[in-house]
Write a protein that holds these residues in place. Structure first.
Motif, PDB file in Angstrom:
ATOM      1  N   VAL A   1      -2.655   7.951  -0.973  1.00  0.00           N
ATOM      2  CA  VAL A   1      -1.410   8.708  -1.145  1.00  0.00           C
ATOM      3  C   VAL A   1      -0.697   8.239  -2.404  1.00  0.00           C
TER       4      VAL A   1
ATOM      5  N   THR B   1      10.635  10.363   9.975  1.00  0.00           N
ATOM      6  CA  THR B   1      10.021   9.279   9.240  1.00  0.00           C
ATOM      7  C   THR B   1      10.794   9.036   7.955  1.00  0.00           C
TER       8      THR B   1
ATOM      9  N   VAL C   1      -2.280  -0.321   9.083  1.00  0.00           N
ATOM     10  CA  VAL C   1      -3.091   0.100   7.934  1.00  0.00           C
ATOM     11  C   VAL C   1      -4.019  -1.064   7.589  1.00  0.00           C
TER      12      VAL C   1
ATOM     13  N   ASN D   1       9.347   0.821  10.741  1.00  0.00           N
ATOM     14  CA  ASN D   1       8.805  -0.533  10.616  1.00  0.00           C
ATOM     15  C   ASN D   1       9.368  -1.451  11.699  1.00  0.00           C
TER      16      ASN D   1
ATOM     17  N   TYR E   1       0.808  -1.213   0.000  1.00  0.00           N
ATOM     18  CA  TYR E   1       0.000   0.000   0.000  1.00  0.00           C
ATOM     19  C   TYR E   1       0.850   1.276   0.000  1.00  0.00           C
TER      20      TYR E   1
ATOM     21  N   PRO F   1      13.303   5.360   8.409  1.00  0.00           N
ATOM     22  CA  PRO F   1      14.264   6.318   8.961  1.00  0.00           C
ATOM     23  C   PRO F   1      15.498   5.668   9.591  1.00  0.00           C
TER      24      PRO F   1
ATOM     25  N   GLY G   1      10.266   6.749   3.878  1.00  0.00           N
ATOM     26  CA  GLY G   1      11.110   5.562   3.843  1.00  0.00           C
ATOM     27  C   GLY G   1      11.282   5.014   5.259  1.00  0.00           C
TER      28      GLY G   1
HETATM   29  N1  SAM Z   1       8.756   3.014   7.236  1.00  0.00           N
HETATM   30  C1  SAM Z   1       8.139   3.562   8.377  1.00  0.00           C
HETATM   31  C2  SAM Z   1       6.892   2.816   8.759  1.00  0.00           C
HETATM   32  O1  SAM Z   1       6.401   2.032   7.945  1.00  0.00           O
HETATM   33  O2  SAM Z   1       6.434   3.023   9.882  1.00  0.00           O
HETATM   34  C3  SAM Z   1       7.870   5.049   8.282  1.00  0.00           C
HETATM   35  C4  SAM Z   1       7.313   5.584   6.980  1.00  0.00           C
HETATM   36  S1  SAM Z   1       5.683   5.022   6.566  1.00  0.00           S
HETATM   37  C5  SAM Z   1       5.432   5.823   5.013  1.00  0.00           C
HETATM   38  C6  SAM Z   1       4.685   5.959   7.712  1.00  0.00           C
HETATM   39  C7  SAM Z   1       3.311   5.405   7.989  1.00  0.00           C
HETATM   40  O3  SAM Z   1       2.520   5.536   6.832  1.00  0.00           O
HETATM   41  C8  SAM Z   1       3.269   3.931   8.369  1.00  0.00           C
HETATM   42  O4  SAM Z   1       2.552   3.757   9.575  1.00  0.00           O
HETATM   43  C9  SAM Z   1       2.540   3.299   7.229  1.00  0.00           C
HETATM   44  O5  SAM Z   1       1.807   2.183   7.632  1.00  0.00           O
HETATM   45  C10 SAM Z   1       1.652   4.441   6.759  1.00  0.00           C
HETATM   46  N2  SAM Z   1       1.185   4.284   5.378  1.00  0.00           N
HETATM   47  C11 SAM Z   1       1.921   4.016   4.271  1.00  0.00           C
HETATM   48  N3  SAM Z   1       1.137   3.957   3.175  1.00  0.00           N
HETATM   49  C12 SAM Z   1      -0.130   4.199   3.572  1.00  0.00           C
HETATM   50  C13 SAM Z   1      -1.396   4.277   2.913  1.00  0.00           C
HETATM   51  N4  SAM Z   1      -1.518   4.103   1.607  1.00  0.00           N
HETATM   52  N5  SAM Z   1      -2.479   4.569   3.667  1.00  0.00           N
HETATM   53  C14 SAM Z   1      -2.388   4.766   4.990  1.00  0.00           C
HETATM   54  N6  SAM Z   1      -1.226   4.713   5.665  1.00  0.00           N
HETATM   55  C15 SAM Z   1      -0.108   4.416   4.983  1.00  0.00           C
END
Ligand code: SAM
Ligand code: SF4
Ligand code: SF4
Length: 338
Positions: free
Chosen positions: A200, A74, A168, A105, A31, A78, A76
């Motif tokens: 997004v 955050t 998510v 993650n 996602y 971090p 990617g």
């Molecule tokens: N890599 C880290 C992580 O996954 O926690 C930090 C960056 S990630 C882009 C930040 C947050 O955005 C995460 O909690 C991820 O689950 C959420 N996320 C990414 N894509 C998403 C989407 N399409 N809709 C909702 N949340 C999303």
């Protein structure tokens, strides 16, 4: 630096700053960074294009002088950025900054949790979308099992960091994990936040039908648990929270799609290459990095950020329709980090 509060066109103050420190990731969540698009040949940013820690520190001071109280790091991922505790230490020394958080993650937390905490990190949100190893491996696109993430959560707690879990939820993918995740987090005393799947970027193939709304999740939880609503802790708190009766555990929902919260959105985002975004759903950011690299003064940067924020009238989620989703160019999540 003297402090002033700046407001946008809809009278929303600038309070929060998310900083993406890197656009790379060790996962390929379906996602967020689908493997078909972010394959082995994908051109990630070279180091010279990323904001340096000194540049981030300078910008953070400027943003704090303009009202920012909270910063979240955050990506990617971090923790793939080398020596992240050095940046956390620099940020923790900024007067007026009350909170520094990280979204990760989790897999690299066993190595880094303690040094991050020692450097001044307060809290970490760890993303975990399933407790089922096989499903989790499919979702993260790298076949990573849950154990490395669970170990990361444990390491963060041991180090004394506040930990929340982000999940998510996508229809037909991991909605079967809603209850198992609730039970696990409740038993572990962890606050779980269900995040509605968002549109997004333009690579994840989002469709409104794939969204599992807060209402649907809440109704499922209600069948099993006694839940009481919790008042927001502060203006602009994004998660709608509930309390499991007779425990000290809360559960939250990020309702970006079904109950948008643009009217109290106080968040700005700096991408890994120093573009300022005033909304998660902007197509282009406002360049700050090259402007700063041209040798301008702090005053010049303050004026630029103020002008950008004063001109902000974003309310994408309030206005979202299938049409706006399709017709709009949007920045990818991995660039600005959610
Ligand atoms: N890599 C880290 C992580 O996954 O926690 C930090 C960056 S990630 C882009 C930040 C947050 O955005 C995460 O909690 C991820 O689950 C959420 N996320 C990414 N894509 C998403 C989407 N399409 N809709 C909702 N949340 C999303
Ligand atoms: Fe990486 Fe986080 Fe995006 Fe997953 S959600 S691909 S871990 S940046
Ligand atoms: Fe803020 Fe944009 Fe999300 Fe609305 S859609 S809450 S303005 S980031």
């Amino acid at each position: 630096m003297e402090k002033s509060i700046i407001k946008d066109k809809l009278n929303r103050p600038l309070r929060d700053l998310r900083i993406s420190v890197i656009d790379r990731c060790n996962f390929r969540c379906q996602y967020c960074m689908p493997a078909e698009t972010f394959g082995p040949d994908f051109a990630f940013l070279p180091k010279s294009e990323l904001l340096s820690y000194e540049e981030i520190e300078r910008l953070a001071k400027i943003f704090v002088s303009l009202g920012v109280e909270k910063i979240r790091l955050t990506g990617g991922e971090p923790l793939l950025r080398k020596d992240l505790p050095i940046l956390v230490k620099k940020l923790s020394e900024i007067e007026g900054l009350t909170d520094i958080g990280l979204t990760s993650n989790g897999v690299l937390l066993p190595q880094h949790a303690k040094s991050l905490k020692d450097a001044g990190l307060k809290r970490v949100n760890v993303s975990l979308d399933s407790l089922n190893d096989e499903l989790f491996g499919q979702i993260n696109g790298r076949n990573v099992r849950t154990k490395p993430v669970l170990d990361g959560i444990e390491a963060a707690r041991k180090a004394g960091l506040g930990v929340k879990i982000n999940m998510v939820v996508k229809k037909g993918l991991n909605d079967t994990e809603i209850l198992p995740m609730a039970e696990f987090c409740k038993n572990e005393g962890l606050q779980l936040r269900y995040i509605e799947y968002m549109d997004v970027g333009s690579t994840n193939g989002w469709r409104m039908d794939d969204v599992v709304t807060k209402k649907e999740i809440y109704n499922l939880l209600k069948e099993k648990y006694d839940l009481e609503p919790v008042d927001p802790d502060y203006y602009g708190e994004v998660a709608k929270r509930y309390h499991y009766k007779d425990t000290n555990v809360d559960v939250g929902f990020i309702t970006s799609v079904s109950e948008s919260f643009c009217s109290s959105c106080t968040r700005s985002r700096l991408s890994a290459n120093g573009q300022l975004f005033t909304c998660l759903f902007n197509g282009n950011g406002h360049d700050i990095r090259d402007f700063m690299r041209n040798g301008v003064s702090d005053e010049d940067i303050i004026n630029r950020v103020t002008e950008i924020w004063n001109g902000r009238d974003d309310r994408y989620s309030d206005e979202r329709t299938a049409e706006t989703h399709r017709n709009r160019k949007k920045i990818e999540m991995s660039y600005i980090g959610g």
